[in-house]
Design a protein around this motif. Structure first.
Motif, short mmCIF file in Angstrom:
data_model
loop_
_atom_site.label_atom_id
_atom_site.label_comp_id
_atom_site.label_asym_id
_atom_site.label_seq_id
_atom_site.Cartn_x
_atom_site.Cartn_y
_atom_site.Cartn_z
N VAL A 45 8.96 12.93 8.11
CA VAL A 45 7.70 13.54 7.66
C VAL A 45 7.08 12.79 6.47
CG1 VAL A 45 6.69 15.61 6.61
CG2 VAL A 45 8.26 15.83 8.54
N LYS A 46 7.92 12.41 5.50
CA LYS A 46 7.41 11.87 4.23
C LYS A 46 6.45 10.69 4.39
CE LYS A 46 8.65 10.74 -0.46
NZ LYS A 46 9.68 10.68 -1.47
N PRO A 47 6.79 9.66 5.19
CA PRO A 47 5.84 8.54 5.31
C PRO A 47 4.48 8.95 5.89
CG PRO A 47 7.96 8.00 6.34
CD PRO A 47 8.02 9.43 5.94
N GLN A 48 4.48 10.00 6.70
CA GLN A 48 3.23 10.44 7.34
C GLN A 48 2.33 11.24 6.41
OE1 GLN A 48 3.75 12.19 11.32
NE2 GLN A 48 5.86 11.45 11.24
N VAL A 49 2.95 11.89 5.41
CA VAL A 49 2.14 12.76 4.53
C VAL A 49 2.01 12.23 3.11
CG1 VAL A 49 2.71 14.83 5.87
CG2 VAL A 49 4.08 14.25 3.88
N GLN A 50 2.68 11.10 2.80
CA GLN A 50 2.67 10.55 1.44
C GLN A 50 1.25 10.39 0.92
OE1 GLN A 50 5.83 9.27 -0.20
NE2 GLN A 50 4.45 9.80 -1.86
N GLY A 51 0.97 11.00 -0.22
CA GLY A 51 -0.34 10.88 -0.84
C GLY A 51 -1.39 11.79 -0.22
N PRO A 54 -5.71 9.07 0.15
CA PRO A 54 -6.38 9.40 1.41
C PRO A 54 -6.73 10.89 1.46
CG PRO A 54 -4.10 8.70 1.80
CD PRO A 54 -4.34 8.64 0.33
N GLN A 55 -7.59 11.23 2.39
CA GLN A 55 -8.02 12.62 2.58
C GLN A 55 -6.80 13.52 2.73
OE1 GLN A 55 -11.51 13.52 3.65
NE2 GLN A 55 -10.96 15.66 3.54
N ALA A 56 -6.79 14.64 2.03
CA ALA A 56 -5.66 15.57 2.09
C ALA A 56 -5.55 16.19 3.49
CB ALA A 56 -5.84 16.67 1.05
N LEU A 57 -4.33 16.44 3.89
CA LEU A 57 -4.09 17.07 5.19
C LEU A 57 -4.30 18.57 5.09
CD1 LEU A 57 -0.77 15.21 6.11
CD2 LEU A 57 -2.96 14.92 7.24
N THR A 58 -4.73 19.19 6.18
CA THR A 58 -4.86 20.64 6.22
C THR A 58 -3.48 21.24 6.47
OG1 THR A 58 -5.22 20.75 8.60
CG2 THR A 58 -7.19 20.47 7.20
N ALA A 59 -3.33 22.53 6.21
CA ALA A 59 -2.04 23.20 6.44
C ALA A 59 -1.62 23.09 7.91
CB ALA A 59 -2.14 24.67 6.02
N ASP A 81 0.81 -1.22 0.00
CA ASP A 81 0.00 0.00 0.00
C ASP A 81 0.85 1.27 0.00
OD1 ASP A 81 -2.52 -1.03 -0.29
OD2 ASP A 81 -3.02 -0.98 1.85
N ALA A 82 1.96 1.27 0.74
CA ALA A 82 2.81 2.47 0.82
C ALA A 82 3.37 2.80 -0.57
CB ALA A 82 3.94 2.26 1.82
N ARG A 83 3.82 1.79 -1.29
CA ARG A 83 4.38 2.02 -2.62
C ARG A 83 3.28 2.42 -3.61
NH1 ARG A 83 9.05 0.30 -5.60
NH2 ARG A 83 9.04 1.75 -7.35
N VAL A 84 2.11 1.82 -3.49
CA VAL A 84 0.98 2.19 -4.36
C VAL A 84 0.64 3.66 -4.14
CG1 VAL A 84 -1.50 1.85 -4.76
CG2 VAL A 84 0.02 -0.13 -4.57
N LEU A 85 0.62 4.10 -2.88
CA LEU A 85 0.34 5.51 -2.57
C LEU A 85 1.41 6.41 -3.19
CD1 LEU A 85 -0.82 5.84 1.14
CD2 LEU A 85 -2.06 6.47 -0.92
N ALA A 86 2.66 6.01 -3.09
CA ALA A 86 3.75 6.80 -3.66
C ALA A 86 3.59 6.93 -5.18
CB ALA A 86 5.10 6.17 -3.31
N VAL A 87 3.21 5.84 -5.84
CA VAL A 87 3.01 5.85 -7.30
C VAL A 87 1.85 6.78 -7.65
CG1 VAL A 87 2.34 4.46 -9.30
CG2 VAL A 87 4.02 3.58 -7.67
N LEU A 88 0.74 6.66 -6.93
CA LEU A 88 -0.43 7.52 -7.20
C LEU A 88 -0.07 8.99 -6.99
CD1 LEU A 88 -3.32 5.46 -5.57
CD2 LEU A 88 -2.79 5.68 -8.00
N ASP A 89 0.67 9.25 -5.90
CA ASP A 89 1.09 10.61 -5.58
C ASP A 89 1.95 11.18 -6.71
OD1 ASP A 89 1.05 12.74 -3.77
OD2 ASP A 89 2.96 12.16 -2.87
#
Length: 149
Positions: free
Chosen positions: A127-133, A93-98, A48-56
């Motif tokens: 930070v990257k794994p927490q905000v990926q995608g 996943p749902q985008a993070l707010t600022a 799933d992590a790699r799939v998210l990275a590809v989609l991102d």
């Protein structure tokens, strides 16, 4: 471990076929082809992590293309890119707010004990794994730089 997100997208391909949604089907097939290409090239099964990275990455590429098309006055091509972004974004996943991003960055700086720009790599690594995608990495990078300024 097989990716749950990948199988969700695979099922969405079947649903798009049944619904005769040509545009959506085309985008989903393109996404699945990219997954397959990576799996064959690297001889791995995507998680799933790699799939998210590809989609991102795919969304980022389309944003860049859309911006270039708009600057060149090619609105119809930009509209196509935006439509593809909308389809791909359905699976992110749902985008993070600022504020949420700023909190993650501040927590990462505190947890790594980062003191300046030389520690940016350490902070981005946390930070990257927490905000990926869920956030534009360019914006996250700017926030980290601003925190050190």
């Amino acid at each position: 471990m097989a990716s749950e997100l990948k199988s969700t997208i695979s099922n969405a391909v079947k649903d798009a076929m049944r619904a005769k949604a040509k545009d959506r089907l085309g985008v989903l097939r393109m996404v699945m082809a990219e997954f397959k290409r990576i799996e064959v090239d690297e001889r791995i099964e995507l998680d799933d992590a790699r799939v998210l990275a590809v989609l991102d990455k795919m969304v980022k590429q389309r944003r860049d293309s859309a911006k270039q098309y708009e600057e060149a006055g090619r609105e119809e091509l930009a509209a196509t890119e935006h439509a593809e972004i909308a389809v791909i974004s359905d699976f992110l996943p749902q985008a993070l707010t600022a504020e949420e991003i700023a909190q993650i960055v501040n927590d990462a700086i505190a947890s790594t004990g980062a003191a300046g720009m030389g520690d940016m790599g350490k902070v981005m690594g946390v930070v990257k794994p927490q905000v990926q995608g869920r956030a534009d990495m360019g914006e996250v990078s700017k926030l980290v730089k601003a925190a050190f300024a």
